[in-house]
Motif scaffolding. Structure first.
Motif, PDB file in Angstrom:
ATOM      1  N   LYS A 133      83.354 -94.562  99.468  1.00  0.00           N
ATOM      2  CA  LYS A 133      82.202 -95.458  99.616  1.00  0.00           C
ATOM      3  C   LYS A 133      81.099 -94.751 100.387  1.00  0.00           C
ATOM      4  O   LYS A 133      81.350 -93.756 101.082  1.00  0.00           O
ATOM      5  CB  LYS A 133      82.597 -96.741 100.359  1.00  0.00           C
ATOM      6  N   TYR A 135      77.573 -95.708 102.931  1.00  0.00           N
ATOM      7  CA  TYR A 135      76.903 -96.747 103.702  1.00  0.00           C
ATOM      8  C   TYR A 135      75.570 -96.208 104.204  1.00  0.00           C
ATOM      9  O   TYR A 135      75.493 -95.065 104.650  1.00  0.00           O
ATOM     10  CB  TYR A 135      77.770 -97.182 104.892  1.00  0.00           C
ATOM     11  N   ARG A 151      88.689-100.609 111.937  1.00  0.00           N
ATOM     12  CA  ARG A 151      87.709-100.295 110.883  1.00  0.00           C
ATOM     13  C   ARG A 151      86.271-100.456 111.359  1.00  0.00           C
ATOM     14  O   ARG A 151      85.349-100.631 110.551  1.00  0.00           O
ATOM     15  CB  ARG A 151      87.957-101.159 109.629  1.00  0.00           C
ATOM     16  N   SER A 152      86.059-100.380 112.633  1.00  0.00           N
ATOM     17  CA  SER A 152      84.697-100.280 113.153  1.00  0.00           C
ATOM     18  C   SER A 152      84.439 -98.822 113.531  1.00  0.00           C
ATOM     19  O   SER A 152      85.375 -98.030 113.658  1.00  0.00           O
ATOM     20  CB  SER A 152      84.500-101.194 114.363  1.00  0.00           C
ATOM     21  N   LYS A 167      80.592-102.442 111.951  1.00  0.00           N
ATOM     22  CA  LYS A 167      81.768-102.859 111.192  1.00  0.00           C
ATOM     23  C   LYS A 167      81.530-102.513 109.728  1.00  0.00           C
ATOM     24  O   LYS A 167      80.485-102.836 109.166  1.00  0.00           O
ATOM     25  CB  LYS A 167      81.985-104.372 111.340  1.00  0.00           C
ATOM     26  N   LEU A 168      82.495-101.846 109.109  1.00  0.00           N
ATOM     27  CA  LEU A 168      82.376-101.478 107.713  1.00  0.00           C
ATOM     28  C   LEU A 168      82.962-102.576 106.843  1.00  0.00           C
ATOM     29  O   LEU A 168      84.117-102.967 107.003  1.00  0.00           O
ATOM     30  CB  LEU A 168      83.110-100.161 107.427  1.00  0.00           C
ATOM     31  N   THR A 169      82.155-103.086 105.933  1.00  0.00           N
ATOM     32  CA  THR A 169      82.642-104.036 104.931  1.00  0.00           C
ATOM     33  C   THR A 169      82.706-103.303 103.596  1.00  0.00           C
ATOM     34  O   THR A 169      82.425-102.111 103.505  1.00  0.00           O
ATOM     35  CB  THR A 169      81.700-105.247 104.827  1.00  0.00           C
ATOM     36  N   ASN A 170      83.053-104.030 102.555  1.00  0.00           N
ATOM     37  CA  ASN A 170      83.141-103.396 101.235  1.00  0.00           C
ATOM     38  C   ASN A 170      81.786-102.926 100.726  1.00  0.00           C
ATOM     39  O   ASN A 170      81.708-102.002  99.919  1.00  0.00           O
ATOM     40  CB  ASN A 170      83.759-104.374 100.214  1.00  0.00           C
ATOM     41  N   GLU A 171      80.731-103.553 101.190  1.00  0.00           N
ATOM     42  CA  GLU A 171      79.419-103.245 100.634  1.00  0.00           C
ATOM     43  C   GLU A 171      78.435-102.637 101.620  1.00  0.00           C
ATOM     44  O   GLU A 171      77.536-101.906 101.230  1.00  0.00           O
ATOM     45  CB  GLU A 171      78.790-104.540 100.047  1.00  0.00           C
ATOM     46  N   SER A 172      78.580-102.952 102.932  1.00  0.00           N
ATOM     47  CA  SER A 172      77.525-102.543 103.854  1.00  0.00           C
ATOM     48  C   SER A 172      78.066-102.376 105.268  1.00  0.00           C
ATOM     49  O   SER A 172      79.250-102.620 105.540  1.00  0.00           O
ATOM     50  CB  SER A 172      76.402-103.589 103.847  1.00  0.00           C
ATOM     51  N   CYS A 174      77.759-103.641 109.193  1.00  0.00           N
ATOM     52  CA  CYS A 174      77.338-104.773 110.008  1.00  0.00           C
ATOM     53  C   CYS A 174      77.237-104.314 111.456  1.00  0.00           C
ATOM     54  O   CYS A 174      78.207-103.809 112.026  1.00  0.00           O
ATOM     55  CB  CYS A 174      78.339-105.913 109.869  1.00  0.00           C
TER      56      CYS A 174
END
Length: 411
Positions: A133, A135, A151-152, A167-172, A174
């Motif tokens: 991925k 970001y 996962r931060s 914080k890593l999400t699936n798309e972006s 935070c």
């Protein structure tokens, strides 16, 4: 003997001597490479034996607890086993670089083609980098990057003097917290707090529970801190230099210091086996699974540098200045490094858009032109608890301030 015979006899002897000289040179090189390979094999064997010994001891303790009627003994063994299970056991899984093959007819000796040693292409096939991925940040540069277990990630960059917890999400990404502080380097402590090097005489700690920056007992006074790293056996490694505005020219001690968690200095890496000063500017530090130390040492204002490998007795094991295949016309300018689970050392050179992968004996077993093959300009590195590689990047001149972070597999 006539004059023709004398000429041919002289030429024959000269050619024989030249071939013998070149052959001995190749044999010597092959012996050296074999010695390095055997050292890697022995290191892997020793690590496997240590893992087996630790597991046997844990099994004996558990059997003792099962057969014990003493409550204190059972609870003590239970506590020790609980701590052991929380610690990640890294398997001995090295990738050894094969010995080169002899290829006839490559070296010319007075119109005679002698063979050469050729590297196996297999070593370049064991790595298949794949971007998982990407970001986008709002920074020009992601200069520091540290992964947390939840996962931060923490990052710093330019032009902002702000530390971000994301914080890593699936798309972006935070943004969880921001902290205004001028950080040179940082490392994660076992407690989950963040150890900060700010080019002052004391390291500081960002507390995850209070979100406040607190002083520590990790002092290098009267020197100032540079690169910082926390080892798997809970030692603090910090690069230091004299307190002056600019790093060059050198006007004082340049060292790597090891401290305990109590702030006691346990070791100082300062001079090599011959009494010569080791470091010019110890910029970044990492360790492998056996806590061997690897340091990016910057040599001058042009940011030319090298990788210095240290052992546990203060000696220099080897120095890597670049791969001749990619550094013929340009000197390596390393920016960050990290050790993988399989004890390979990944090094970024963003000035030349390159990633070098070294084994623990200092051989470059793979390299990657990230601009051509991944379309990225790598700068900072870290690896999370799952073994995923994180690459913080630099932007190109024509790009907006949207430096990216990539997660990568295949190394």
């Amino acid at each position: 003997m006539n004059w023709k015979s004398r000429i041919f006899s002289t030429e024959k002897k000269y050619l024989k001597d030249e071939v013998e000289k070149h052959t001995n040179k190749l044999l010597k090189e092959l012996d050296q490479r074999k010695e390095i390979l055997m050292q890697s094999v022995n290191n892997a064997r020793n690590r496997s034996q240590k893992i087996n010994k630790d597991l046997d001891l844990r099994r004996k303790n558990l059997n003792q607890a099962l057969n014990s009627n003493i409550a204190n003994q059972v609870f003590n063994i239970y506590s020790e086993e609980k701590i052991s299970r929380q610690q990640r056991i890294v398997p001995a899984n090295p990738k050894f670089k094969k010995l080169p093959k002899f290829v006839p007819g490559k070296n010319v000796v007075q119109d005679f083609y002698l063979g050469e040693l050729k590297e196996s292409d297999d070593d370049q096939k064991i790595f298949e980098f794949k971007v998982i991925k990407q970001y986008k940040t709002e920074l020009m540069v992601v200069g520091n990057l540290v992964c947390c277990d939840d996962r931060s990630i923490f990052i710093t960059g330019y032009p902002s003097l702000i530390l971000h917890k994301l914080k890593l999400t699936n798309e972006s990404l935070c943004d969880l917290h921001t902290f205004k502080t001028n950080i040179f380097n940082m490392a994660l402590l076992p407690s989950g707090d963040l150890l900060l090097s700010t080019k002052e005489s004391n390291l500081t700690i960002l507390s995850c529970s209070t979100s406040k920056v607190n002083p520590t007992k990790f002092s290098v006074n009267p020197l100032i801190t540079l690169g910082v790293h926390v080892t798997s056996d809970h030692k603090i490694l910090v690069g230091v230099r004299e307190n002056q505005p600019k790093p060059f020219p050198v006007n004082g001690p340049r060292q790597v210091i090891m401290m305990s968690m109590d702030g006691e200095k346990e070791k100082v890496y300062h001079t090599d086996n011959k009494g010569k000063l080791i470091f010019t500017f110890p910029y970044r530090i990492t360790t492998d699974n056996d806590n061997n130390v690897y340091v990016i040492d910057i040599l001058d204002e042009e940011w030319r540098g090298r990788i210095v490998a240290l052992d546990k007795t203060n000696r220099v094991r080897w120095v890597y200045t670049g791969n001749p295949d990619i550094n013929k016309k340009q000197t390596m300018k390393p920016q960050d490094l990290v050790a993988t689970k399989s004890d390979n050392i990944i090094v970024t050179d963003y000035h030349h858009h390159m990633i070098h992968i070294l084994n623990t004996t200092g051989q470059c077993i793979h390299y990657l032109n990230t601009k051509d093959q991944l379309g990225i300009n790598p700068l900072s590195l870290d690896i999370d608890s799952t073994g995923t590689l994180y690459i913080g990047c630099n932007t190109y001149n024509s790009e907006p301030n949207e430096a990216k972070i990539y997660t990568v597999s295949g190394f």
